[in-house]
Scaffold this motif. Structure first.
Motif, short mmCIF file in Angstrom:
data_model
loop_
_atom_site.label_atom_id
_atom_site.label_comp_id
_atom_site.label_asym_id
_atom_site.label_seq_id
_atom_site.Cartn_x
_atom_site.Cartn_y
_atom_site.Cartn_z
N LEU A 127 63.61 106.04 -100.15
CA LEU A 127 64.52 105.36 -101.06
C LEU A 127 63.91 104.04 -101.48
CD1 LEU A 127 67.94 105.77 -99.17
CD2 LEU A 127 67.04 107.18 -101.03
N GLU A 128 64.06 103.70 -102.74
CA GLU A 128 63.70 102.36 -103.19
C GLU A 128 64.94 101.51 -103.05
OE1 GLU A 128 63.00 100.39 -107.38
OE2 GLU A 128 61.33 101.73 -106.85
N ILE A 129 64.88 100.56 -102.12
CA ILE A 129 66.02 99.69 -101.83
C ILE A 129 65.63 98.27 -102.20
CG2 ILE A 129 67.58 98.85 -100.04
CD1 ILE A 129 66.90 101.49 -98.49
N GLU A 130 66.31 97.72 -103.20
CA GLU A 130 66.01 96.37 -103.69
C GLU A 130 64.52 96.21 -103.99
OE1 GLU A 130 67.76 93.52 -101.01
OE2 GLU A 130 69.77 94.32 -101.35
N GLY A 131 63.94 97.21 -104.64
CA GLY A 131 62.55 97.15 -105.07
C GLY A 131 61.52 97.52 -104.01
N GLN A 132 61.96 97.81 -102.80
CA GLN A 132 61.03 98.14 -101.71
C GLN A 132 61.25 99.58 -101.23
OE1 GLN A 132 58.62 95.97 -100.59
NE2 GLN A 132 59.36 94.74 -102.31
N PRO A 133 60.17 100.35 -101.07
CA PRO A 133 60.33 101.72 -100.55
C PRO A 133 60.63 101.70 -99.05
CG PRO A 133 58.01 101.22 -100.89
CD PRO A 133 58.78 100.04 -101.38
N ARG A 134 61.53 102.57 -98.64
CA ARG A 134 61.86 102.72 -97.22
C ARG A 134 62.04 104.21 -96.96
NH1 ARG A 134 66.91 100.15 -93.96
NH2 ARG A 134 66.41 101.12 -91.96
N THR A 135 61.32 104.72 -95.97
CA THR A 135 61.36 106.15 -95.67
C THR A 135 62.23 106.40 -94.44
OG1 THR A 135 59.19 106.45 -96.65
CG2 THR A 135 59.96 108.19 -95.17
N PHE A 136 63.06 107.42 -94.54
CA PHE A 136 63.96 107.83 -93.46
C PHE A 136 63.69 109.29 -93.11
CE2 PHE A 136 66.15 104.64 -95.95
CZ PHE A 136 66.72 103.80 -95.00
N ALA A 137 63.65 109.60 -91.83
CA ALA A 137 63.63 111.00 -91.41
C ALA A 137 65.02 111.57 -91.69
CB ALA A 137 63.30 111.11 -89.92
#
Length: 160
Positions: A127-137
């Motif tokens: 997910l791109e959250i506030e411009g930053q990518p964050r990966t979740f299992a």
């Protein structure tokens, strides 16, 4: 036969029929409606589902039901449709099919995040959250919901 057992039999009958058409069966819902019943068959695919696809799927489903005794003697109305945006995202394929969309996702450990799906596969979701990518299992996400957007920033940029 109970409604749940009948829904399971219907699903077993329809899954291979829909697979031949390149569709996956997402849900079967059989509900009473006065003196009739309503059978809702929800279908989807990685390529999306348009009205022509729904029309063809309806004919395939109707033919399979008519050649079987799974619906019994009581009359019913058949509705075939795509899942729509209200369906919770719970399976890897749901996330994959909604790339580019804004979602609100509940976290398995509590709390929630909101971001745009930029990637999804069988291992997890980015997910791109506030411009930053964050990966979740997938195990980290309880479920997600697509957020309805009337005008995306990229839409506004294109209009300028």
């Amino acid at each position: 036969m109970g409604a749940q057992a009948r829904e399971e039999r219907i699903a077993e009958l329809l899954e291979p029929v829909l697979a031949k058409a390149g569709l996956e069966l997402e849900a079967v819902e059989l509900t009473p409606a006065g003196k009739k019943r309503v059978l809702r068959v929800i279908v989807d695919s990685d390529d999306g589902v348009d009205l022509d696809t729904i029309g063809e799927a309806t004919q395939d489903v109707d033919g399979a039901l008519e050649s079987s005794d799974v619906m019994g003697e009581l009359p019913y109305n058949l509705e075939v449709s795509s899942p729509g945006v209200s369906r919770p995202l719970t399976q890897p394929r749901h996330w994959r099919r909604n790339r580019g969309r804004l979602v609100k996702a509940a976290l398995a450990e509590g709390g929630e995040v909101t971001g745009r799906i930029t990637g999804a596969d069988d291992q997890g979701v980015t997910l791109e959250i506030e411009g930053q990518p964050r990966t979740f299992a997938h195990a980290e996400l309880a479920q997600g919901r697509v957020q309805v957007e009337f005008r995306r920033d990229t839409d506004a940029d294109a209009a300028d």
